[in-house]
Design a protein around this motif. Structure first.
Motif, PDB file in Angstrom:
ATOM      1  N   UNK A  43       0.431  -1.380  -0.345  1.00  0.00           N
ATOM      2  CA  UNK A  43      -0.199  -0.095  -0.168  1.00  0.00           C
ATOM      3  C   UNK A  43       0.659   0.878   0.118  1.00  0.00           C
ATOM      4  N   UNK A  44       1.958   1.216   1.002  1.00  0.00           N
ATOM      5  CA  UNK A  44       2.673   2.295   0.769  1.00  0.00           C
ATOM      6  C   UNK A  44       3.322   2.576  -0.310  1.00  0.00           C
ATOM      7  N   UNK A  45       3.982   1.390  -1.145  1.00  0.00           N
ATOM      8  CA  UNK A  45       4.586   1.659  -2.355  1.00  0.00           C
ATOM      9  C   UNK A  45       3.703   2.121  -3.054  1.00  0.00           C
ATOM     10  N   UNK A  46       2.471   1.341  -3.644  1.00  0.00           N
ATOM     11  CA  UNK A  46       2.019   2.100  -4.258  1.00  0.00           C
ATOM     12  C   UNK A  46       1.275   4.194  -4.384  1.00  0.00           C
ATOM     13  N   UNK A  47       1.144   4.077  -2.665  1.00  0.00           N
ATOM     14  CA  UNK A  47       1.214   5.640  -2.868  1.00  0.00           C
ATOM     15  C   UNK A  47       2.263   6.130  -2.771  1.00  0.00           C
ATOM     16  N   UNK A  48       3.225   5.607  -2.819  1.00  0.00           N
ATOM     17  CA  UNK A  48       4.526   6.797  -3.421  1.00  0.00           C
ATOM     18  C   UNK A  48       4.408   6.853  -4.716  1.00  0.00           C
ATOM     19  N   UNK A  49       4.896   5.544  -4.765  1.00  0.00           N
ATOM     20  CA  UNK A  49       4.314   6.099  -6.614  1.00  0.00           C
ATOM     21  C   UNK A  49       3.113   6.479  -7.728  1.00  0.00           C
ATOM     22  N   UNK A  50       2.324   6.413  -7.187  1.00  0.00           N
ATOM     23  CA  UNK A  50       1.097   7.717  -6.961  1.00  0.00           C
ATOM     24  C   UNK A  50       0.385   6.537  -8.523  1.00  0.00           C
ATOM     25  N   UNK A  51       0.109   5.138  -7.797  1.00  0.00           N
ATOM     26  CA  UNK A  51      -0.551   4.144  -8.754  1.00  0.00           C
ATOM     27  C   UNK A  51      -1.219   3.437  -7.804  1.00  0.00           C
ATOM     28  N   UNK A  52      -2.381   2.524  -8.488  1.00  0.00           N
ATOM     29  CA  UNK A  52      -3.018   1.732  -8.256  1.00  0.00           C
ATOM     30  C   UNK A  52      -2.122   0.626  -7.778  1.00  0.00           C
ATOM     31  N   UNK A  53      -2.962  -1.034  -7.002  1.00  0.00           N
ATOM     32  CA  UNK A  53      -2.163  -1.677  -6.852  1.00  0.00           C
ATOM     33  C   UNK A  53      -2.595  -2.296  -7.794  1.00  0.00           C
ATOM     34  N   UNK A  54      -1.540  -2.915  -8.584  1.00  0.00           N
ATOM     35  CA  UNK A  54      -2.303  -4.406 -10.239  1.00  0.00           C
ATOM     36  C   UNK A  54      -0.718  -5.099  -9.881  1.00  0.00           C
ATOM     37  N   UNK A  55      -1.415  -5.720 -11.253  1.00  0.00           N
ATOM     38  CA  UNK A  55      -0.706  -6.967 -10.797  1.00  0.00           C
ATOM     39  C   UNK A  55       0.829  -7.001 -11.608  1.00  0.00           C
ATOM     40  N   UNK A  56       1.197  -5.745 -12.237  1.00  0.00           N
ATOM     41  CA  UNK A  56       2.028  -5.374 -12.459  1.00  0.00           C
ATOM     42  C   UNK A  56       3.551  -4.408 -11.082  1.00  0.00           C
ATOM     43  N   UNK A 103      13.765   6.679  -9.021  1.00  0.00           N
ATOM     44  CA  UNK A 103      14.753   5.842 -10.283  1.00  0.00           C
ATOM     45  C   UNK A 103      13.244   4.094 -10.431  1.00  0.00           C
ATOM     46  N   UNK A 104      12.459   3.886  -9.034  1.00  0.00           N
ATOM     47  CA  UNK A 104      11.783   3.272  -8.929  1.00  0.00           C
ATOM     48  C   UNK A 104      10.763   3.263 -10.262  1.00  0.00           C
ATOM     49  N   UNK A 105      10.793   4.103 -11.151  1.00  0.00           N
ATOM     50  CA  UNK A 105       9.496   4.120 -12.168  1.00  0.00           C
ATOM     51  C   UNK A 105      10.263   3.499 -13.311  1.00  0.00           C
ATOM     52  N   UNK A 106      11.440   3.105 -13.214  1.00  0.00           N
ATOM     53  CA  UNK A 106      12.180   2.490 -14.527  1.00  0.00           C
ATOM     54  C   UNK A 106      12.084   1.395 -14.609  1.00  0.00           C
ATOM     55  N   UNK A 107      12.027   0.650 -13.718  1.00  0.00           N
ATOM     56  CA  UNK A 107      12.101  -0.916 -14.133  1.00  0.00           C
ATOM     57  C   UNK A 107       9.954  -0.693 -14.957  1.00  0.00           C
ATOM     58  N   UNK A 108       8.758   0.011 -14.622  1.00  0.00           N
ATOM     59  CA  UNK A 108       8.115  -0.102 -14.578  1.00  0.00           C
ATOM     60  C   UNK A 108       8.174  -0.209 -16.016  1.00  0.00           C
ATOM     61  N   UNK A 109       8.799   0.948 -16.776  1.00  0.00           N
ATOM     62  CA  UNK A 109       9.203   1.252 -18.055  1.00  0.00           C
ATOM     63  C   UNK A 109      10.056   0.499 -18.974  1.00  0.00           C
ATOM     64  N   UNK A 110      11.116  -0.224 -18.852  1.00  0.00           N
ATOM     65  CA  UNK A 110      11.460  -1.107 -19.123  1.00  0.00           C
ATOM     66  C   UNK A 110      11.179  -2.593 -18.643  1.00  0.00           C
ATOM     67  N   UNK A 111      10.326  -2.857 -17.904  1.00  0.00           N
ATOM     68  CA  UNK A 111       8.915  -3.722 -18.203  1.00  0.00           C
ATOM     69  C   UNK A 111       8.200  -4.022 -19.554  1.00  0.00           C
TER      70      UNK A 111
END
Length: 495
Positions: A310-323, A424-432
């Motif tokens: 929950x804290x991880x998703x809130x920090x990234x301002x993204x919903x909790x999803x499979x990715x 940099x946490x978003x980088x893995x989302x982009x590369x994925x």
């Protein structure tokens, strides 16, 4: 006590009066004899007045037998008793101690090797000076070093600094014990202050002290070529004699613990075995300290000082999803459902920072910039993020506003790059997402080979949700099949 200290200061001032070199030239003749004899006697008298009952075990080695003493555990200011019992050798001390009134003059007369914990060059110069003195064959007196580098609570031996072992000369381990019912000597960043400990010690009739000189440790050829191995073997010998365990924590972990406390995190959050992971991941202390700030910002909502999904998703301002769950599992190496600071540092270093390159950022920007006008609108940004996360109705306005520093409603490349470097946490989302896009493109190309009439689609226009694509085989850190990742619950030890 004040009289003895003033008398010691007087003799120290006489011995160093008009002495050339200011520590770069050893004291000789009557100056050295005055320091060794008078200060040794005065120090013994001082500890007698303070009620110290000292018991000495073992044989003190001569200068040629062991140019260096290594003493542990280092628990308080009173550990200076070792110096008195060994005839006042030169010591390694913090540079700040030399400016202390009265005591600074006494310490200067011992011609210490001064070191600044904050200055990397100072540490290098310290090792050079220790080596020079250890190999002087009698020109300089023996050197006393507390290799732990900081005071501890004596419950274990932390990592030894390499300075005492780089000269490749024999060292004599010296053990300190305080077998008292009430502990009034342990001086660390928590608990009693130095003044309080002094008062408590003086309020006792006596304080028992045991000083044991172990046999001289002569390094083997293997140890001479590897100071770390030399230090670890000496530490293990001392730990066995003390009947205490060893740990890979260092002074840098203490600094991180203090920083964690200042950030309202549990102090144990800073325990990352910094020296160990910094060597394997090539990290600097200042960089890890900055990461602690970010970790604290994410974990502020968590009472335990750990990051949940929950804290991880809130920090990234993204919903909790499979990715997002997959990204979270990449950080959560022990699979307990939370990320501690150690896992966060390792995750950034192994997963995110390597992926957050100029090339990746440029490719991601081009991916978002669908109309190729050099800027990204909120609709373009939302389209890719929704597709990457497999959430068609996702509202990304908050995230977009955070990236849009100049509030123009469009993202320039510089804004996008600045945000990517700071997060940099978003980088893995982009590369994925890019990996999945390449996978889909390869599949389309294979179809084209079989069916030439099928029209190929450009990568940027593909908006198939991730959940509908075939996943690429990945494990937590290494490519599939790497035996080094099969450590199970022992990951943290092998990180």
């Amino acid at each position: 006590i004040a009289f003895i200290l003033l008398l010691a200061w007087l003799f120290a001032s006489i011995a160093t009066f008009r002495h050339p070199g200011k520590g770069s030239v050893p004291l000789k003749g009557w100056r050295r004899r005055m320091i060794q004899t008078t200060l040794s006697c005065l120090t013994r008298t001082l500890f007698f007045v303070m009620g110290f009952q000292v018991k000495v075990k073992g044989k003190i080695a001569s200068l040629l037998e062991a140019p260096i003493f290594v003493a542990a555990p280092h628990s308080s200011f009173f550990d200076a008793i070792i110096s008195a019992l060994t005839g006042m050798p030169s010591v390694v001390s913090r540079a700040e101690n030399l400016s202390t009134p009265v005591f600074g003059t006494i310490l200067s007369s011992l011609q210490p090797v001064s070191v600044s914990r904050q200055d990397p060059d100072s540490r290098k110069n310290t090792v050079t000076e220790i080596t020079k003195r250890a190999l002087s064959r009698g020109q300089w007196p023996q050197i006393l070093i507390f290799p732990e580098g900081t005071c501890t609570n004596r419950s274990c031996l932390i990592t030894f600094k390499q300075g005492a072992f780089v000269p490749r000369v024999p060292v004599q381990p010296v053990l300190l014990r305080y077998p008292n019912k009430l502990d009034t000597v342990t001086w660390t960043w928590q608990g009693y202050s130095l003044k309080e400990l002094c008062v408590m010690t003086l309020c006792q009739l006596f304080t028992r002290v045991e000083v044991e000189f172990l046999p001289v440790h002569v390094p083997t050829e293997e140890e001479k070529n590897d100071p770390i191995l030399f230090a670890n073997r000496v530490r293990q010998t001392m730990a066995t004699a003390l009947n205490v365990p060893v740990t890979d924590h260092t002074f840098e972990d203490c600094r991180l613990m203090i920083s964690a406390g200042q950030l309202t995190l549990p102090m144990e959050a800073g325990l990352v075995e910094f020296t160990k992971i910094s060597k394997k991941l090539n990290l600097k202390w200042s960089h890890v300290r900055e990461q602690l700030d970010t970790f604290a910002a994410i974990a502020s909502a968590s009472k335990g000082g750990r990051i949940g999904i929950e804290e991880f998703a809130e920090y990234l301002k993204l919903p909790i999803s499979d990715v997002l769950k997959e990204l979270f599992l990449l950080f959560d190496r022990n699979g307990d459902g939370t990320i501690d600071f150690r896992e966060y540092v390792i995750g950034l270093s192994i997963l995110c920072n390597p992926a957050n390159t100029e090339e990746t950022i440029r490719m991601a920007f081009k991916l978002f910039d669908m109309d190729e006008d050099g800027t990204i609108t909120e609709d373009e940004f939302a389209c890719i993020i929704q597709s990457a996360l497999g959430v068609p109705e996702l509202d990304v306005s908050m995230l977009f506003k955070e990236i849009d520093a100049d509030e123009t409603g469009k993202l320039s490349y510089d804004e996008f790059k600045d945000f990517a470097l700071k997060h940099p946490e978003y980088a893995k989302l982009f590369t994925t997402y890019l990996e999945l896009q390449r996978y889909q493109l390869d599949m389309l190309e294979e179809d084209d080979i079989g069916s030439p009439e099928v029209k190929r689609s450009p990568v940027r226009k593909t908006t198939v949700p991730v959940s509908e694509t075939t996943p690429i085989a990945r494990n937590k850190v290494c490519p599939e099949g790497n035996e080094e990742d099969n450590s199970g619950t022992s990951d943290k030890k092998d990180d």
